[in-house]
Write a protein that holds these residues in place. Structure first.
Motif, PDB file in Angstrom:
ATOM      1  N   ILE A 174     -33.798 -23.697  33.085  1.00  0.00           N
ATOM      2  CA  ILE A 174     -32.986 -22.716  32.359  1.00  0.00           C
ATOM      3  C   ILE A 174     -31.559 -23.248  32.290  1.00  0.00           C
ATOM      4  N   ASN A 175     -31.015 -23.304  31.078  1.00  0.00           N
ATOM      5  CA  ASN A 175     -29.644 -23.767  30.893  1.00  0.00           C
ATOM      6  C   ASN A 175     -28.688 -22.632  31.274  1.00  0.00           C
ATOM      7  N   VAL A 176     -28.144 -22.709  32.480  1.00  0.00           N
ATOM      8  CA  VAL A 176     -27.322 -21.618  33.009  1.00  0.00           C
ATOM      9  C   VAL A 176     -26.069 -21.419  32.159  1.00  0.00           C
ATOM     10  N   ASN A 177     -25.457 -22.513  31.712  1.00  0.00           N
ATOM     11  CA  ASN A 177     -24.243 -22.379  30.910  1.00  0.00           C
ATOM     12  C   ASN A 177     -24.503 -21.628  29.611  1.00  0.00           C
ATOM     13  N   LYS A 178     -25.631 -21.932  28.958  1.00  0.00           N
ATOM     14  CA  LYS A 178     -25.970 -21.221  27.719  1.00  0.00           C
ATOM     15  C   LYS A 178     -26.187 -19.734  27.981  1.00  0.00           C
ATOM     16  N   ILE A 179     -26.825 -19.434  29.106  1.00  0.00           N
ATOM     17  CA  ILE A 179     -27.076 -18.022  29.439  1.00  0.00           C
ATOM     18  C   ILE A 179     -25.764 -17.289  29.692  1.00  0.00           C
ATOM     19  N   ILE A 180     -24.831 -17.945  30.366  1.00  0.00           N
ATOM     20  CA  ILE A 180     -23.530 -17.314  30.624  1.00  0.00           C
ATOM     21  C   ILE A 180     -22.789 -17.071  29.312  1.00  0.00           C
ATOM     22  N   ILE A 181     -22.815 -18.070  28.417  1.00  0.00           N
ATOM     23  CA  ILE A 181     -22.168 -17.895  27.103  1.00  0.00           C
ATOM     24  C   ILE A 181     -22.808 -16.736  26.339  1.00  0.00           C
ATOM     25  N   LEU A 182     -24.146 -16.697  26.364  1.00  0.00           N
ATOM     26  CA  LEU A 182     -24.857 -15.621  25.668  1.00  0.00           C
ATOM     27  C   LEU A 182     -24.485 -14.255  26.248  1.00  0.00           C
ATOM     28  N   THR A 183     -24.377 -14.196  27.562  1.00  0.00           N
ATOM     29  CA  THR A 183     -24.024 -12.927  28.215  1.00  0.00           C
ATOM     30  C   THR A 183     -22.638 -12.460  27.791  1.00  0.00           C
ATOM     31  N   PHE A 184     -21.671 -13.377  27.790  1.00  0.00           N
ATOM     32  CA  PHE A 184     -20.318 -12.992  27.381  1.00  0.00           C
ATOM     33  C   PHE A 184     -20.298 -12.599  25.902  1.00  0.00           C
ATOM     34  N   PHE A 185     -21.062 -13.334  25.065  1.00  0.00           N
ATOM     35  CA  PHE A 185     -21.057 -13.008  23.633  1.00  0.00           C
ATOM     36  C   PHE A 185     -21.611 -11.608  23.393  1.00  0.00           C
ATOM     37  N   ILE A 186     -22.759 -11.309  23.991  1.00  0.00           N
ATOM     38  CA  ILE A 186     -23.382 -10.001  23.760  1.00  0.00           C
ATOM     39  C   ILE A 186     -22.519  -8.873  24.337  1.00  0.00           C
ATOM     40  N   GLY A 187     -22.061  -9.055  25.576  1.00  0.00           N
ATOM     41  CA  GLY A 187     -21.244  -8.018  26.209  1.00  0.00           C
ATOM     42  C   GLY A 187     -19.964  -7.756  25.426  1.00  0.00           C
ATOM     43  N   SER A 188     -19.307  -8.819  24.968  1.00  0.00           N
ATOM     44  CA  SER A 188     -18.051  -8.673  24.224  1.00  0.00           C
ATOM     45  C   SER A 188     -18.311  -8.092  22.838  1.00  0.00           C
ATOM     46  N   ALA A 189     -19.403  -8.486  22.188  1.00  0.00           N
ATOM     47  CA  ALA A 189     -19.737  -7.921  20.871  1.00  0.00           C
ATOM     48  C   ALA A 189     -19.984  -6.415  20.983  1.00  0.00           C
ATOM     49  N   LEU A 190     -20.663  -6.008  22.048  1.00  0.00           N
ATOM     50  CA  LEU A 190     -20.876  -4.568  22.255  1.00  0.00           C
ATOM     51  C   LEU A 190     -19.543  -3.851  22.461  1.00  0.00           C
ATOM     52  N   GLY A 191     -18.638  -4.468  23.228  1.00  0.00           N
ATOM     53  CA  GLY A 191     -17.310  -3.879  23.438  1.00  0.00           C
ATOM     54  C   GLY A 191     -16.555  -3.757  22.122  1.00  0.00           C
ATOM     55  N   GLY A 192     -16.622  -4.793  21.271  1.00  0.00           N
ATOM     56  CA  GLY A 192     -15.937  -4.756  19.981  1.00  0.00           C
ATOM     57  C   GLY A 192     -16.491  -3.671  19.072  1.00  0.00           C
ATOM     58  N   ALA A 193     -17.816  -3.516  19.065  1.00  0.00           N
ATOM     59  CA  ALA A 193     -18.434  -2.461  18.252  1.00  0.00           C
ATOM     60  C   ALA A 193     -17.953  -1.086  18.705  1.00  0.00           C
ATOM     61  N   THR A 194     -17.839  -0.915  20.015  1.00  0.00           N
ATOM     62  CA  THR A 194     -17.379   0.378  20.539  1.00  0.00           C
ATOM     63  C   THR A 194     -15.930   0.631  20.151  1.00  0.00           C
ATOM     64  N   GLY A 195     -15.126  -0.432  20.089  1.00  0.00           N
ATOM     65  CA  GLY A 195     -13.741  -0.277  19.650  1.00  0.00           C
ATOM     66  C   GLY A 195     -13.673   0.255  18.228  1.00  0.00           C
ATOM     67  N   VAL A 196     -14.541  -0.247  17.352  1.00  0.00           N
ATOM     68  CA  VAL A 196     -14.591   0.247  15.967  1.00  0.00           C
ATOM     69  C   VAL A 196     -14.968   1.735  15.942  1.00  0.00           C
ATOM     70  N   LEU A 197     -15.980   2.101  16.727  1.00  0.00           N
ATOM     71  CA  LEU A 197     -16.403   3.513  16.775  1.00  0.00           C
ATOM     72  C   LEU A 197     -15.263   4.396  17.268  1.00  0.00           C
ATOM     73  N   PHE A 198     -14.546   3.921  18.289  1.00  0.00           N
ATOM     74  CA  PHE A 198     -13.412   4.683  18.854  1.00  0.00           C
ATOM     75  C   PHE A 198     -12.320   4.865  17.799  1.00  0.00           C
ATOM     76  N   ALA A 199     -11.969   3.775  17.094  1.00  0.00           N
ATOM     77  CA  ALA A 199     -10.902   3.849  16.091  1.00  0.00           C
ATOM     78  C   ALA A 199     -11.275   4.811  14.966  1.00  0.00           C
ATOM     79  N   GLN A 200     -12.537   4.808  14.574  1.00  0.00           N
ATOM     80  CA  GLN A 200     -12.986   5.709  13.524  1.00  0.00           C
ATOM     81  C   GLN A 200     -12.979   7.165  13.974  1.00  0.00           C
ATOM     82  N   GLN A 201     -13.232   7.384  15.270  1.00  0.00           N
ATOM     83  CA  GLN A 201     -13.298   8.753  15.783  1.00  0.00           C
ATOM     84  C   GLN A 201     -11.914   9.357  16.002  1.00  0.00           C
ATOM     85  N   TYR A 202     -11.010   8.561  16.577  1.00  0.00           N
ATOM     86  CA  TYR A 202      -9.721   9.128  16.988  1.00  0.00           C
ATOM     87  C   TYR A 202      -8.568   8.742  16.060  1.00  0.00           C
TER      88      TYR A 202
END
Length: 328
Positions: free
Chosen positions: A211-239
Motif C-alpha cells: 500500500i502506497n502510504v503517501n498516496k493514501i495520506i494525500i487522498l485523505t487530505f484531499f477528501i477531507g479538505s474537499a468536504l470542508g470546502g463544500a461545507t463552507g459553500v453551504l454555510f455562505a449560502q445559508q448565512y
C-alpha cells in the motif's frame, strides 16, 4: 416556561439539524486526518473558510460576466460546490506537502504548532486578498435559494408552533447527508477505503502489504479538505455574510463534535456534529428563558466547549471510542 420551550421546539430542531449537518461534515476532516496521521489539523477550519470565499467569489464572477442570470440556480450551486471542493482539496494536499510531511517523524507537538501556524497564514492570506479585491474583508455574498417555507407543525398540537425554513436549509441537509453517505460508502466498500483503514491501523505494516502510504495520506487530505470546502459553500449560502475568521470558532466546535463521537471514528463524528448543532440551537433559543434572563443566546458557545471538557475528563475516547475499534 415548558410550554414556551415546546412552542419553539420545531424551529430549534430544523435549525439545529442544519447547523449540526455543517458541524458533522467539517468534523469528518478532523477525524480523517487524525485517523491516518494522529495529527489534529487545526488548519481545517480555515480550509472550510476558504471554501466559503471561493464559492462566493465564483458567484460574483458569474454575476459580473452575466452567466448567473443565464443559468438555473441549481446549476450555479453545483458549479460553485465543485469548484470550491476542487480548490480546497488541492489546498489541503498542498498544506500537507509543505507543512506536515517534513514533520511526519517529529514529535506530535511540533506538527500541532505547524498546524496552528498554517491556520493563521491562511486566515491572513484570505483577508489580504479580500481587502485587495473589495476593500473590506467582510463579504456579503449572493444567495441562490432564500425562499422561506412554513411548516405547519402547530397542526400536530396546540402546544407546538409553526416552523419556517429557507429552501437553502433543505439543500444543506440533503447535500450534507449525501456527502456523509458517500464518504461512509467510500471508506467501507471500496479498495481505496480499505487501504485508508489499513494505513490508519498500522502505517508500516500497510506499506509492507504494497500500500502506497503517501498516496493514501494525500487522498485523505484531499477528501477531507474537499468536504470542508463544500461545507463552507453551504454555510455562505445559508448565512450570507462571511469573513476570514469564521473558520476559527466553527472549526473548534467541529473538533468538539469529532471528540464527542470519538476522534478517528467517521460515524462518531457525524453523530457528534448533529448533537452539538442541536444543543447549540436549543441553548440559543432557550438560554434566556431557562436562566430568567441572566444569560442570553450569546452564551450558546459555552455549551460546545463544556461538552469538550466533560468528554475529555470522563470519556476521552468519545462516545463510540470503544464500540468501534477501526479508525478512519
Amino acid at each position: 416556561m415548558i410550554l414556551n420551550i415546546l412552542h419553539s421546539l420545531p424551529q430549534v430542531l430544523i435549525d439545529g439539524l442544519a447547523l449540526g449537518a455543517i458541524y458533522a461534515v467539517v468534523a469528518l476532516g478532523y477525524t480523517m486526518v487524525y485517523g491516518i496521521l494522529e495529527l489534529i489539523n487545526f488548519a481545517h477550519g480555515e480550509i472550510f473558510m476558504t471554501g466559503a470565499f471561493v464559492g462566493t467569489g465564483v458567484l460574483f464572477l458569474f454575476q459580473s460576466t452575466g452567466w448567473l442570470s443565464g443559468m438555473p440556480g441549481w446549476v450555479a450551486y453545483v458549479l460553485i460546490l465543485a469548484i470550491a471542493m476542487l480548490f480546497t482539496g488541492l489546498l489541503g494536499v498542498g498544506i500537507e506537502r509543505i507543512a506536515y510531511k517534513p514533520l511526519r517523524k517529529a514529535p506530535k507537538l511540533i506538527s500541532l504548532i505547524s498546524a496552528i501556524g498554517v491556520s493563521f497564514v491562511v486566515q491572513d492570506l484570505v483577508r489580504f486578498i479580500s481587502e485587495l479585491r473589495t476593500g473590506n474583508y467582510i463579504i456579503s455574498g449572493i444567495t441562490l435559494f432564500d425562499k422561506n417555507v412554513t411548516i405547519g407543525t402547530s397542526s400536530l398540537g396546540s402546544w407546538l408552533g409553526d416552523a419556517s425554513l429557507k429552501t437553502n436549509t433543505i439543500i444543506i441537509i440533503v447535500v450534507a447527508v449525501l456527502l456523509m453517505i458517500s464518504l461512509d460508502f467510500f471508506i467501507n466498500r471500496t479498495k481505496w477505503g480499505v487501504a485508508m483503514r489499513a494505513v490508519a491501523q498500522d502505517r508500516e505494516t500497510a506499506s509492507l502489504m504494497s500500500i502506497n502510504v503517501n498516496k493514501i495520506i494525500i487522498l485523505t487530505f484531499f477528501i477531507g479538505s474537499a468536504l470542508g470546502g463544500a461545507t463552507g459553500v453551504l454555510f455562505a449560502q445559508q448565512y450570507g455574510t462571511i469573513d476570514p475568521f469564521i473558520g476559527y470558532i466553527l472549526g473548534l466546535k467541529a473538533f468538539t463534535a469529532a471528540v464527542l463521537g470519538g476522534i478517528g471514528n467517521i460515524r462518531g463524528a457525524m453523530f457528534g456534529g448533529l448533537v452539538i448543532g442541536l444543543l447549540e440551537m436549543f441553548a440559543s433559543s432557550n438560554l434566556g428563558l431557562l436562566t430568567n434572563g441572566s444569560f442570553g443566546s450569546e452564551y450558546k458557545d459555552v455549551f460546545a466547549f463544556m461538552i469538550l471538557i466533560i468528554v475529555l475528563i470522563f470519556k476521552p475516547e468519545g462516545l463510540f471510542g470503544k464500540a468501534v475499534k477501526e479508525k478512519v
